[in-house]
Write a protein that holds these residues in place. Structure first.
Motif, short mmCIF file in Angstrom:
data_model
loop_
_atom_site.label_atom_id
_atom_site.label_comp_id
_atom_site.label_asym_id
_atom_site.label_seq_id
_atom_site.Cartn_x
_atom_site.Cartn_y
_atom_site.Cartn_z
N ASP A 139 0.81 -1.23 0.00
CA ASP A 139 0.00 0.00 0.00
C ASP A 139 0.84 1.28 0.00
O ASP A 139 0.32 2.35 -0.30
CB ASP A 139 -0.91 0.02 1.24
N ASP A 140 2.12 1.17 0.38
CA ASP A 140 2.90 2.40 0.56
C ASP A 140 3.01 3.22 -0.72
O ASP A 140 2.93 4.46 -0.69
CB ASP A 140 4.29 2.10 1.14
N GLU A 141 3.13 2.54 -1.87
CA GLU A 141 3.24 3.29 -3.13
C GLU A 141 1.94 4.03 -3.43
O GLU A 141 1.95 5.14 -3.96
CB GLU A 141 3.54 2.34 -4.29
N VAL A 142 0.82 3.39 -3.11
CA VAL A 142 -0.48 4.00 -3.39
C VAL A 142 -0.67 5.24 -2.51
O VAL A 142 -1.15 6.28 -2.97
CB VAL A 142 -1.62 2.98 -3.19
N TRP A 143 -0.25 5.13 -1.24
CA TRP A 143 -0.33 6.31 -0.36
C TRP A 143 0.56 7.43 -0.89
O TRP A 143 0.23 8.61 -0.78
CB TRP A 143 0.05 5.95 1.08
N GLY A 144 1.71 7.07 -1.45
CA GLY A 144 2.59 8.07 -2.06
C GLY A 144 1.85 8.79 -3.18
O GLY A 144 1.94 10.01 -3.32
N MET A 145 1.08 8.03 -3.98
CA MET A 145 0.32 8.62 -5.07
C MET A 145 -0.77 9.54 -4.52
O MET A 145 -1.02 10.63 -5.06
CB MET A 145 -0.28 7.53 -5.97
N VAL A 146 -1.42 9.12 -3.43
CA VAL A 146 -2.44 9.97 -2.81
C VAL A 146 -1.80 11.30 -2.36
O VAL A 146 -2.36 12.38 -2.60
CB VAL A 146 -3.11 9.26 -1.62
N ALA A 147 -0.62 11.20 -1.75
CA ALA A 147 0.08 12.42 -1.31
C ALA A 147 0.38 13.32 -2.51
O ALA A 147 0.22 14.54 -2.44
CB ALA A 147 1.37 12.06 -0.58
N PHE A 148 0.78 12.69 -3.63
CA PHE A 148 1.04 13.48 -4.83
C PHE A 148 -0.24 14.13 -5.37
O PHE A 148 -0.25 15.30 -5.74
CB PHE A 148 1.68 12.61 -5.93
N LEU A 149 -1.33 13.37 -5.39
CA LEU A 149 -2.60 13.92 -5.91
C LEU A 149 -3.05 15.13 -5.10
O LEU A 149 -3.63 16.07 -5.61
CB LEU A 149 -3.70 12.85 -5.92
N ARG A 150 -2.75 15.10 -3.79
CA ARG A 150 -3.08 16.25 -2.93
C ARG A 150 -2.28 17.48 -3.33
O ARG A 150 -2.74 18.61 -3.21
CB ARG A 150 -2.80 15.90 -1.46
N ARG A 151 -1.05 17.27 -3.77
CA ARG A 151 -0.20 18.39 -4.17
C ARG A 151 -0.56 18.92 -5.56
O ARG A 151 -0.36 20.10 -5.88
CB ARG A 151 1.28 17.92 -4.24
N LEU A 152 -1.10 18.03 -6.38
CA LEU A 152 -1.32 18.31 -7.80
C LEU A 152 -2.01 19.65 -8.10
O LEU A 152 -1.55 20.41 -8.96
CB LEU A 152 -2.07 17.13 -8.44
N PRO A 153 -3.11 19.98 -7.39
CA PRO A 153 -3.81 21.23 -7.74
C PRO A 153 -2.94 22.48 -7.56
O PRO A 153 -3.20 23.51 -8.18
CB PRO A 153 -5.00 21.27 -6.76
N ASP A 154 -1.89 22.40 -6.74
CA ASP A 154 -1.05 23.58 -6.49
C ASP A 154 0.16 23.66 -7.40
O ASP A 154 0.95 24.60 -7.31
CB ASP A 154 -0.54 23.58 -5.04
N LEU A 155 0.37 22.64 -8.24
CA LEU A 155 1.60 22.61 -9.03
C LEU A 155 1.43 23.39 -10.33
O LEU A 155 0.46 23.17 -11.06
CB LEU A 155 1.98 21.16 -9.38
N ASP A 156 2.40 24.29 -10.62
CA ASP A 156 2.35 24.89 -11.96
C ASP A 156 3.15 23.97 -12.90
O ASP A 156 3.85 23.07 -12.44
CB ASP A 156 2.85 26.35 -11.94
N PRO A 157 3.02 24.17 -14.22
CA PRO A 157 3.64 23.24 -15.17
C PRO A 157 5.14 23.03 -14.92
O PRO A 157 5.65 21.92 -15.01
CB PRO A 157 3.41 23.91 -16.52
N GLU A 158 5.82 24.11 -14.57
CA GLU A 158 7.26 24.05 -14.33
C GLU A 158 7.57 23.13 -13.13
O GLU A 158 8.42 22.24 -13.22
CB GLU A 158 7.74 25.49 -14.04
N GLU A 159 6.84 23.31 -12.03
CA GLU A 159 7.07 22.49 -10.84
C GLU A 159 6.75 21.02 -11.13
O GLU A 159 7.45 20.11 -10.69
CB GLU A 159 6.18 22.97 -9.67
#
Ligand code: HEC
Ligand code: HEC
Ligand code: HEC
Length: 373
Positions: free
Chosen positions: A151-171
């Motif tokens: 499950d750890d990789e999936v939680w990593g993806m969840v953490a990334f999805l939470r960041r996603l709305p704040d990321l600009d294309p460069e980041e």
């Protein structure tokens, strides 16, 4: 009077009979209509609004229900976001798009259409996102995570999805593609350079790993390296992230990739003095094992590259990565090469504190350059 009642009874009985017959025939009628080909299964015309509302309701309710009872990890290390972003770029953005990357035209014709996740994730809590990403969504094209073992990789993806709305294309590009900032469009052309650039998105051109959860592969033994890629590709070592990466690179290039990374120097990180005690504890176990609990001396295998080239190099490896792998071994979720059982025999007897000490010790050891095979 009596007659009336009887007649009434008869009427009721007959009604029930019709209903029963109707119910019995219904499935056959439905199959018949389906066989005639009257259901429009074309994606182009979309659903009726009512069908769409019904399907959305069913999907959302199911996710909500199945997410109940999912235990969230206390805190997920931010280092896990980077490999998740790298995986997202190849395994998710192809359907969902990403900052600065529109969804491919073909995907827009899918029904249901994969949503832009920057906008969609707000509607879900972490456990619900976990459920969706791990298990996928039936009848939609939304795939399950490639392995259900960990499950750890999936939680990593969840953490990334939470960041996603704040990321600009460069980041986003920096996270997912690294300094080279190759975009999805640059793709793979089957050459060694393209494959290496693919690996470098997470492992770096220097093989030191771009985050705490991406292992150092610089200086790793070649035989272990190639055998690990084979194990990932075959699903014998569970990792959704590496399964995709290993199968994307042409098998014929694995040996050259191994040679390239084996020839690079591993880290020479200075360990902080605060760790000294932990390192000393780890060193004791690595040298002597814990005989009363039947835990062998790690260096018997890992300290001697001459012993078997499939015993991996641990010196200079990252502490969080080592801890995570030992935990996976202990829980029976690690898998690996044909020799992996040597680790699973005793790993479950290691205590948490011992795992931390051992990881600190091996992370602090400097690689004997030139000995890496
Ligand atoms: C082959 C295309 C495809 C790929 C690849 C794909 N998805 Fe999806 N995904 C979909 C579709 C289609 C839906 C919409 C399902 C629906 O609306 O019922 C969806 C829905 C979702 C949702 C729910 C969003 C919402 O509100 O409807 C999340 C979260 C999600 N995907 C995450 C991911 C992640 C993370 C990955 C990569 C690991 C991924 N998807 C890979 C097609 C895909
Ligand atoms: C999206 C990020 C990502 C990409 C791309 C990627 N890796 Fe990995 N790699 C990882 C992660 C994360 C792990 C640890 C997986 C695990 O827990 O087993 C790993 C593990 C490995 C290991 C095992 C290391 C060990 O000590 O056991 C090897 C070997 C490896 N990768 C080689 C490659 C090669 C070669 C490529 C390119 C073809 C590649 N990787 C592409 C993230 C990535
Ligand atoms: C009998 C030989 C043997 C002994 C003893 C041994 N290991 Fe291993 N270890 C292996 C082999 C073989 C692998 C490779 C597993 C695979 O992927 O197939 C491995 C893998 C590992 C890995 C994963 C490395 C990576 O890059 O993913 C860690 C961490 C590890 N061992 C730690 C330890 C520790 C700590 C000890 C001592 C408590 C220990 N090992 C004792 C043979 C051994």
């Amino acid at each position: 009077m009596k007659l009336n009642v009887n007649r009434h009874r008869i009427a009721v009985r007959i009604n029930w009979k019709y209903i029963a017959i109707g119910l019995a025939v219904l499935p056959f009628a439905a199959v018949f209509v389906a066989w005639l080909g009257f259901f429009n299964i074309g994606a182009a015309s979309g659903h009726w609004r009512i069908t769409e509302l019904f399907l959305q309701l069913a999907m959302r309710s199911a996710v909500r229900t199945y997410a109940i009872g999912i235990e969230e990890p206390e805190a997920f290390d931010r280092g896990a976001i980077l490999p998740a972003a790298g995986h997202f770029a190849r395994g998710c953005a192809t359907c969902h798009g990403a900052p600065g990357e529109p969804r491919p035209a073909m995907v827009k014709a899918m029904l249901p259409r994969p949503p832009r996740l920057e906008r969609a994730v707000h509607a879900w809590d972490d456990a619900q996102l976990f459920r969706i990403v791990k298990r996928g969504i039936r009848f939609t094209g939304m795939p399950a995570w490639p392995t259900q073992m960990r499950d750890d990789e999936v939680w990593g993806m969840v953490a990334f999805l939470r960041r996603l709305p704040d990321l600009d294309p460069e980041e986003y590009r920096n996270l997912a593609y690294g300094p080279a900032k190759r975009s999805r469009a640059s793709g793979f052309n089957g050459s060694f350079d393209a494959a290496l650039a693919g690996c470098a998105r997470c492992h770096g051109m220097d093989g030191l790993g771009r985050s705490a959860f991406v292992p150092v592969i610089a200086g790793q033994h070649r035989a272990y390296f190639v055998e690990s890629l084979r194990a990932y590709a075959a699903g014998e070592r569970a990792s959704g992230i590496m399964e995709l990466a290993a199968t994307e690179a042409d098998r014929k290039l694995w040996q050259r990739l191994a040679e390239y990374y084996a020839s690079l120097p591993a880290t020479e990180d200075e360990q902080s003095a605060a760790d000294a005690e932990r390192i000393a504890r780890g060193r004791r176990i690595a040298q002597y094992g814990v005989p009363r609990r039947d835990i062998p001396a790690c260096l018997g295998c890992h300290g001697r590259p001459d012993r078997n080239p499939v015993y991996p190099q641990l010196d200079g490896q990252k502490r969080p990565y080592l801890e995570n792998q030992l935990r996976l071994f202990a829980e029976g979720e690690r898998g690996g090469t044909d020799y992996a059982h040597l680790m699973t025999e005793f790993a479950s007897r290691l205590e948490r504190k011992e795992i931390e000490s051992l990881a600190a010790y091996f992370a602090s050891r400097q690689v004997q350059r030139g000995k890496a095979e």
